[in-house]
Scaffold this motif. Structure first.
Motif, PDB file in Angstrom:
ATOM      1  N   LYS A  54      47.094  50.019  37.032  1.00  0.00           N
ATOM      2  CA  LYS A  54      46.644  49.337  35.818  1.00  0.00           C
ATOM      3  C   LYS A  54      45.615  50.174  35.073  1.00  0.00           C
ATOM      4  CE  LYS A  54      47.453  44.544  37.090  1.00  0.00           C
ATOM      5  NZ  LYS A  54      46.842  43.241  37.310  1.00  0.00           N
ATOM      6  N   SER A  55      44.686  50.770  35.796  1.00  0.00           N
ATOM      7  CA  SER A  55      43.616  51.509  35.126  1.00  0.00           C
ATOM      8  C   SER A  55      44.126  52.777  34.456  1.00  0.00           C
ATOM      9  CB  SER A  55      42.486  51.848  36.104  1.00  0.00           C
ATOM     10  OG  SER A  55      42.938  52.750  37.084  1.00  0.00           O
ATOM     11  N   SER A  56      45.210  53.331  34.966  1.00  0.00           N
ATOM     12  CA  SER A  56      45.737  54.551  34.361  1.00  0.00           C
ATOM     13  C   SER A  56      46.869  54.282  33.375  1.00  0.00           C
ATOM     14  CB  SER A  56      46.215  55.510  35.449  1.00  0.00           C
ATOM     15  OG  SER A  56      47.265  54.919  36.186  1.00  0.00           O
ATOM     16  N   SER A  57      47.285  53.036  33.256  1.00  0.00           N
ATOM     17  CA  SER A  57      48.386  52.690  32.360  1.00  0.00           C
ATOM     18  C   SER A  57      47.891  52.439  30.935  1.00  0.00           C
ATOM     19  CB  SER A  57      49.089  51.433  32.862  1.00  0.00           C
ATOM     20  OG  SER A  57      50.053  51.003  31.925  1.00  0.00           O
ATOM     21  N   LYS A  58      48.657  52.919  29.983  1.00  0.00           N
ATOM     22  CA  LYS A  58      48.340  52.664  28.572  1.00  0.00           C
ATOM     23  C   LYS A  58      48.681  51.226  28.181  1.00  0.00           C
ATOM     24  CE  LYS A  58      48.974  57.444  27.250  1.00  0.00           C
ATOM     25  NZ  LYS A  58      49.743  58.426  26.485  1.00  0.00           N
ATOM     26  N   ASP A  59      49.431  50.526  29.040  1.00  0.00           N
ATOM     27  CA  ASP A  59      49.819  49.142  28.753  1.00  0.00           C
ATOM     28  C   ASP A  59      48.716  48.140  29.062  1.00  0.00           C
ATOM     29  OD1 ASP A  59      52.366  49.983  27.989  1.00  0.00           O
ATOM     30  OD2 ASP A  59      53.138  49.810  30.034  1.00  0.00           O
ATOM     31  N   PHE A  60      47.672  48.567  29.752  1.00  0.00           N
ATOM     32  CA  PHE A  60      46.595  47.666  30.142  1.00  0.00           C
ATOM     33  C   PHE A  60      45.280  48.094  29.512  1.00  0.00           C
ATOM     34  CE2 PHE A  60      49.719  47.072  33.446  1.00  0.00           C
ATOM     35  CZ  PHE A  60      49.698  45.712  33.652  1.00  0.00           C
ATOM     36  N   LYS A  61      44.469  47.109  29.176  1.00  0.00           N
ATOM     37  CA  LYS A  61      43.141  47.330  28.622  1.00  0.00           C
ATOM     38  C   LYS A  61      42.157  46.549  29.482  1.00  0.00           C
ATOM     39  CE  LYS A  61      40.111  48.396  25.413  1.00  0.00           C
ATOM     40  NZ  LYS A  61      39.485  49.677  25.464  1.00  0.00           N
ATOM     41  N   ARG A  62      41.138  47.223  29.969  1.00  0.00           N
ATOM     42  CA  ARG A  62      40.125  46.560  30.792  1.00  0.00           C
ATOM     43  C   ARG A  62      39.155  45.815  29.889  1.00  0.00           C
ATOM     44  NH1 ARG A  62      37.116  48.880  35.968  1.00  0.00           N
ATOM     45  NH2 ARG A  62      35.667  47.159  36.254  1.00  0.00           N
ATOM     46  N   THR A  63      38.802  44.604  30.307  1.00  0.00           N
ATOM     47  CA  THR A  63      37.855  43.792  29.550  1.00  0.00           C
ATOM     48  C   THR A  63      36.960  43.040  30.525  1.00  0.00           C
ATOM     49  OG1 THR A  63      37.668  42.208  27.745  1.00  0.00           O
ATOM     50  CG2 THR A  63      39.347  41.753  29.385  1.00  0.00           C
ATOM     51  N   THR A  64      35.876  42.516  30.021  1.00  0.00           N
ATOM     52  CA  THR A  64      34.949  41.756  30.845  1.00  0.00           C
ATOM     53  C   THR A  64      34.923  40.316  30.353  1.00  0.00           C
ATOM     54  OG1 THR A  64      33.566  43.699  31.195  1.00  0.00           O
ATOM     55  CG2 THR A  64      32.547  41.551  31.609  1.00  0.00           C
ATOM     56  N   VAL A  65      35.019  39.387  31.273  1.00  0.00           N
ATOM     57  CA  VAL A  65      34.861  37.971  30.939  1.00  0.00           C
ATOM     58  C   VAL A  65      33.779  37.406  31.842  1.00  0.00           C
ATOM     59  CG1 VAL A  65      37.219  37.614  30.110  1.00  0.00           C
ATOM     60  CG2 VAL A  65      36.707  37.251  32.504  1.00  0.00           C
ATOM     61  N   TYR A  66      33.032  36.473  31.330  1.00  0.00           N
ATOM     62  CA  TYR A  66      31.995  35.810  32.117  1.00  0.00           C
ATOM     63  C   TYR A  66      32.513  34.444  32.532  1.00  0.00           C
ATOM     64  CZ  TYR A  66      28.846  39.492  30.730  1.00  0.00           C
ATOM     65  OH  TYR A  66      28.272  40.717  30.561  1.00  0.00           O
ATOM     66  N   LEU A  67      32.470  34.188  33.830  1.00  0.00           N
ATOM     67  CA  LEU A  67      32.909  32.917  34.394  1.00  0.00           C
ATOM     68  C   LEU A  67      31.741  32.289  35.142  1.00  0.00           C
ATOM     69  CD1 LEU A  67      36.246  34.168  36.043  1.00  0.00           C
ATOM     70  CD2 LEU A  67      35.971  33.140  33.785  1.00  0.00           C
ATOM     71  N   THR A  68      31.744  30.983  35.209  1.00  0.00           N
ATOM     72  CA  THR A  68      30.744  30.334  36.057  1.00  0.00           C
ATOM     73  C   THR A  68      31.020  30.734  37.499  1.00  0.00           C
ATOM     74  OG1 THR A  68      32.101  28.365  36.433  1.00  0.00           O
ATOM     75  CG2 THR A  68      30.603  28.328  34.506  1.00  0.00           C
ATOM     76  N   GLN A  69      30.019  30.616  38.333  1.00  0.00           N
ATOM     77  CA  GLN A  69      30.203  30.968  39.742  1.00  0.00           C
ATOM     78  C   GLN A  69      31.292  30.110  40.378  1.00  0.00           C
ATOM     79  OE1 GLN A  69      26.508  31.014  41.899  1.00  0.00           O
ATOM     80  NE2 GLN A  69      25.619  32.569  40.568  1.00  0.00           N
ATOM     81  N   GLU A  70      31.333  28.846  40.024  1.00  0.00           N
ATOM     82  CA  GLU A  70      32.334  27.935  40.579  1.00  0.00           C
ATOM     83  C   GLU A  70      33.744  28.338  40.142  1.00  0.00           C
ATOM     84  OE1 GLU A  70      34.297  24.766  42.511  1.00  0.00           O
ATOM     85  OE2 GLU A  70      32.396  25.776  42.849  1.00  0.00           O
ATOM     86  N   LEU A  71      33.918  28.651  38.863  1.00  0.00           N
ATOM     87  CA  LEU A  71      35.239  29.055  38.383  1.00  0.00           C
ATOM     88  C   LEU A  71      35.664  30.377  39.020  1.00  0.00           C
ATOM     89  CD1 LEU A  71      37.597  28.319  36.584  1.00  0.00           C
ATOM     90  CD2 LEU A  71      36.450  29.468  34.694  1.00  0.00           C
ATOM     91  N   HIS A  72      34.738  31.300  39.167  1.00  0.00           N
ATOM     92  CA  HIS A  72      35.043  32.572  39.822  1.00  0.00           C
ATOM     93  C   HIS A  72      35.457  32.343  41.275  1.00  0.00           C
ATOM     94  CE1 HIS A  72      34.163  36.321  42.017  1.00  0.00           C
ATOM     95  NE2 HIS A  72      34.666  36.878  40.934  1.00  0.00           N
ATOM     96  N   ARG A  73      34.748  31.466  41.971  1.00  0.00           N
ATOM     97  CA  ARG A  73      35.087  31.146  43.360  1.00  0.00           C
ATOM     98  C   ARG A  73      36.494  30.571  43.447  1.00  0.00           C
ATOM     99  NH1 ARG A  73      35.863  27.132  46.388  1.00  0.00           N
ATOM    100  NH2 ARG A  73      35.292  25.597  44.837  1.00  0.00           N
TER     101      ARG A  73
END
Length: 104
Positions: A54-73
């Motif tokens: 994924k990191s080397s593919s041109k088809d994917f773009k890395r992004t950051t999302v913020y989730l609550t701790q509960e949702l992340h769990r």
């Protein structure tokens, strides 16, 4: 108890259970153990083949999302239960939301 400590404790318990099956790794980087009793899959290393693809593919773009701790769990737990990457679950959820709100 932190999420990391909780996961480490679950892993320790899973490794002590007699129901554990150890599979021969399909790649040199994989070291996977499963426990039907706890219904978890753990790996000493992340799925490097998928992550690098994924990191080397041109088809994917890395992004950051913020989730609550509960949702992340919950997302982390679901990814273990479904044997999917967290990013794949997030991508499917975002695609479904966008399809439902097609006016965006």
């Amino acid at each position: 108890m932190s999420e990391q400590n909780r996961f480490a404790n679950l892993l320790k318990v899973a490794q002590q259970k007699p129901e554990i099956e150890t599979f021969e790794p399909s790649t040199p980087t994989a070291d996977v153990q499963t426990s039907e009793h706890l219904d978890i899959q753990t790996s000493k290393q992340p799925d490097i083949s998928t992550s690098k693809a994924k990191s080397s593919s041109k088809d994917f773009k890395r992004t950051t999302v913020y989730l609550t701790q509960e949702l992340h769990r919950r997302l982390k737990r679901a990814s273990l239960d479904k044997e999917m990457e967290m990013s794949d679950i997030a991508e499917a959820a975002i695609a479904a939301w966008l399809d439902e709100h097609s006016d965006v």
